[in-house]
Design an enzyme around this catalytic site. Structure first.
Site, PDB file in Angstrom:
ATOM      1  N   ASP A 145      25.719  68.198  80.133  1.00  0.00           N
ATOM      2  CA  ASP A 145      26.437  66.952  79.891  1.00  0.00           C
ATOM      3  C   ASP A 145      26.886  66.847  78.425  1.00  0.00           C
ATOM      4  O   ASP A 145      26.671  67.767  77.630  1.00  0.00           O
ATOM      5  CB  ASP A 145      25.506  65.793  80.313  1.00  0.00           C
ATOM      6  CG  ASP A 145      26.252  64.596  80.870  1.00  0.00           C
ATOM      7  OD1 ASP A 145      27.478  64.515  80.684  1.00  0.00           O
ATOM      8  OD2 ASP A 145      25.598  63.735  81.473  1.00  0.00           O
ATOM      9  N   TRP A 189      33.283  65.489  81.471  1.00  0.00           N
ATOM     10  CA  TRP A 189      34.063  64.386  82.038  1.00  0.00           C
ATOM     11  C   TRP A 189      35.587  64.591  81.964  1.00  0.00           C
ATOM     12  O   TRP A 189      36.353  63.612  81.864  1.00  0.00           O
ATOM     13  CB  TRP A 189      33.696  63.054  81.362  1.00  0.00           C
ATOM     14  CG  TRP A 189      32.224  62.856  81.174  1.00  0.00           C
ATOM     15  CD1 TRP A 189      31.278  62.893  82.151  1.00  0.00           C
ATOM     16  CD2 TRP A 189      31.524  62.600  79.939  1.00  0.00           C
ATOM     17  NE1 TRP A 189      30.033  62.663  81.608  1.00  0.00           N
ATOM     18  CE2 TRP A 189      30.155  62.481  80.256  1.00  0.00           C
ATOM     19  CE3 TRP A 189      31.931  62.458  78.601  1.00  0.00           C
ATOM     20  CZ2 TRP A 189      29.182  62.239  79.283  1.00  0.00           C
ATOM     21  CZ3 TRP A 189      30.963  62.212  77.635  1.00  0.00           C
ATOM     22  CH2 TRP A 189      29.612  62.109  77.977  1.00  0.00           C
ATOM     23  N   GLY A 190      36.006  65.858  81.943  1.00  0.00           N
ATOM     24  CA  GLY A 190      37.444  66.135  81.931  1.00  0.00           C
ATOM     25  C   GLY A 190      38.122  65.798  80.613  1.00  0.00           C
ATOM     26  O   GLY A 190      39.343  65.672  80.556  1.00  0.00           O
ATOM     27  N   ASP A 210      32.140  59.143  85.713  1.00  0.00           N
ATOM     28  CA  ASP A 210      31.216  59.028  86.843  1.00  0.00           C
ATOM     29  C   ASP A 210      31.843  58.354  88.056  1.00  0.00           C
ATOM     30  O   ASP A 210      32.513  57.332  87.948  1.00  0.00           O
ATOM     31  CB  ASP A 210      29.971  58.258  86.422  1.00  0.00           C
ATOM     32  CG  ASP A 210      29.092  59.090  85.515  1.00  0.00           C
ATOM     33  OD1 ASP A 210      29.546  60.163  85.078  1.00  0.00           O
ATOM     34  OD2 ASP A 210      27.960  58.678  85.263  1.00  0.00           O
TER      35      ASP A 210
HETATM   36  C1  GAL Z   1      26.523  61.166  82.900  1.00  0.00           C
HETATM   37  C2  GAL Z   1      26.949  62.130  83.991  1.00  0.00           C
HETATM   38  C3  GAL Z   1      26.221  61.732  85.262  1.00  0.00           C
HETATM   39  C4  GAL Z   1      24.728  61.798  85.015  1.00  0.00           C
HETATM   40  C5  GAL Z   1      24.351  60.938  83.820  1.00  0.00           C
HETATM   41  C6  GAL Z   1      22.893  61.085  83.422  1.00  0.00           C
HETATM   42  O1  GAL Z   1      27.149  61.491  81.711  1.00  0.00           O
HETATM   43  O2  GAL Z   1      28.320  62.084  84.153  1.00  0.00           O
HETATM   44  O3  GAL Z   1      26.605  62.572  86.333  1.00  0.00           O
HETATM   45  O4  GAL Z   1      24.354  63.132  84.805  1.00  0.00           O
HETATM   46  O5  GAL Z   1      25.118  61.254  82.696  1.00  0.00           O
HETATM   47  O6  GAL Z   1      22.572  60.310  82.313  1.00  0.00           O
END
Ligand code: GAL
Length: 433
Positions: A145, A189-190, A210
């Site tokens: 991430d 996130w693209g 998300d």
């Molecule tokens: C976001 C991610 C989610 C999840 C989350 C966990 O940035 O897009 O899919 O992993 O973090 O905190």
């Protein structure tokens, strides 16, 4: 010299990272949409058991992804990530071993920054060390991430560079230990067109932020995916995010997908060959939820061992082609598969609708031929078609069809060419134009 140059060019080209892992879309479970940080090993293993009981593991859902919030807030004295003893009282190794006994490989989550999005230790500057920890715990798959990014004067890198650090650590570890490399799922996130470079570093890349369990969120993802659908291939694919199938009336605020919307969601994710990670309660899954997730006709296409690409739009439908519209994305999609030519038709309207397409709008169809039509939701042959197909679809409903050649179409059909322009008699006289 020329050949050395060429080799370098190929090595840095956009071809997928074919290191043996992640050829096909990952199928499995991800903890995030359902639990966020609120889970224990026991609760998760109950899900894993329910997956086995419902036949989902057998159907191919063989990956269990432990998302954020599994560790203590701080590293130990040696700089290692420590599992949260309250969530994992028997230790992380015990957890992955229990998964493995159920036929599930284990995936874990970290960040190309100081912290995970939930505020736990991230792997920036600790890439090799954390990878060792994850491997020691029994994981073989890593979602990576993008939270808590160090200052520019620290990284002197872009997104690519921060993710390359982990990708390099994976390659170095595999070489050193002569083991299979970790599968890497990029999640930035693209932000920086990962569909262009993500395949050099890992096997999938999230294309946006998300997902949420309502239709506007799904149609917006389908809209974004419609413009980059052809970037998906073996070993490298657009990740449309975790599935919301089964989250109707669950969560805060609760999801509200209808049965038809959930079907459209699953169909689009599977036929675009995104990873398919379930994140709803499998212990209380309804027959409708299981019917959707276990659609073997659709899963077969997702897991086609001979065709890597997914479907792509051939006509936007409601809008002129290539119109950006998060509420009304492309409606007419096609692609090839080992089992026949695939069509997906999506009704993006809030009302029922008659939808029609000419077969030869699909690049994969042969002109002048009859086609047997198999419905991937009805699980049966529904007729034989030539020239066009007309369907009645419910609001936000989907049709998924598989067409197979059934011989030449009837003699003398007019027009002589299904495509209007440049249709000619042998003597050079235009039939059309
Ligand atoms: C976001 C991610 C989610 C999840 C989350 C966990 O940035 O897009 O899919 O992993 O973090 O905190």
């Amino acid at each position: 010299m020329a050949s050395i140059l060429l080799a370098v060019l190929y090595a840095t080209g956009t071809t997928a990272l074919e290191n043996g892992v992640g050829k096909l879309p990952a199928l499995g479970f991800n903890t995030w949409n359902m639990y966020q940080c609120d889970y224990t090993a026991e609760i998760l293993l109950e899900q894993a058991h329910a997956m086995v009981d419902h036949g989902l593991v057998k159907a191919g859902y063989d990956t269990f992804m432990l998302d954020d919030c599994y560790s203590l807030r701080e590293r130990d004295k040696k700089g290692r990530i420590v599992e949260d003893p309250e969530k994992f009282p028997k230790g992380m190794k015990h957890f992955t071993k229990s998964l493995s006994k159920l036929g599930l490989r284990a995936g874990i989550y970290s960040n190309a920054g100081y912290r995970t999005c939930g505020g736990f230790p991230g792997s920036y500057g600790h890439e090799a060390q954390d990878l060792e920890t994850f491997a020691h715990w029994g994981f073989t798959y890593l979602k990576y991430d993008n939270c808590y990014i160090p200052f520019d004067n620290v990284t002197q890198e872009n997104v690519y560079g921060r993710y390359a650090r982990m990708s390099d650590a994976i390659a170095a570890r595999a070489k050193k230990t002569r083991s299979t490399p970790f599968q890497l799922a990029l999640c930035e996130w693209g932000w920086q067109q990962p569909w262009i470079w993500g395949g050099r570093l890992g096997q999938s890349w999230r294309i946006g932020g998300d997902i949420r369990p309502w239709w506007s969120a799904l149609s917006s993802i389908i809209n974004q995916a419609s413009f980059i659908a052809s970037e998906t291939r073996f070993h490298g694919r657009n990740d449309l995010d975790i599935l919301e199938v089964g989250n109707t009336d669950q969560g805060t605020p609760p999801g509200n997908l209808t049965y038809d919307q959930a079907k459209s969601h699953f169909t689009a994710w599977a036929l675009l060959k995104s990873p398919l990670l379930i994140s709803s309660d499998m212990k209380t899954a309804t027959p409708e939820t299981l019917e959707i997730l276990e659609n073997s006709d659709i899963l077969k296409i997702s897991q086609d061992p001979h065709v890597g690409e997914g479907i792509a739009p051939f006509r936007w439908g409601r809008n002129p082609d290539y119109t950006w519209d998060p509420d009304h994305p492309a409606e007419y999609w096609t692609g090839n598969s080992s089992y026949g030519v695939v069509f997906m038709v999506l009704n993006t309207e809030d009302a029922p609708r008659q939808m029609t397409f000419n077969l030869t709008e699909s690049w994969a169809i042969r002109a002048g031929r009859l086609y047997d039509v198999y419905d991937l939701w009805a699980h049966k042959k529904t007729g034989t078609a030539y020239r066009n197909i007309s369907l009645e679809l419910p609001p936000h409903g989907v049709a998924a069809l598989l067409l197979n050649d059934a011989g030449p179409e009837p003699e003398g059909l007019e027009p002589y060419c299904a495509g209007y322009w440049q249709c000619s008699f042998p003597n050079g006289t235009y039939y059309s134009n």
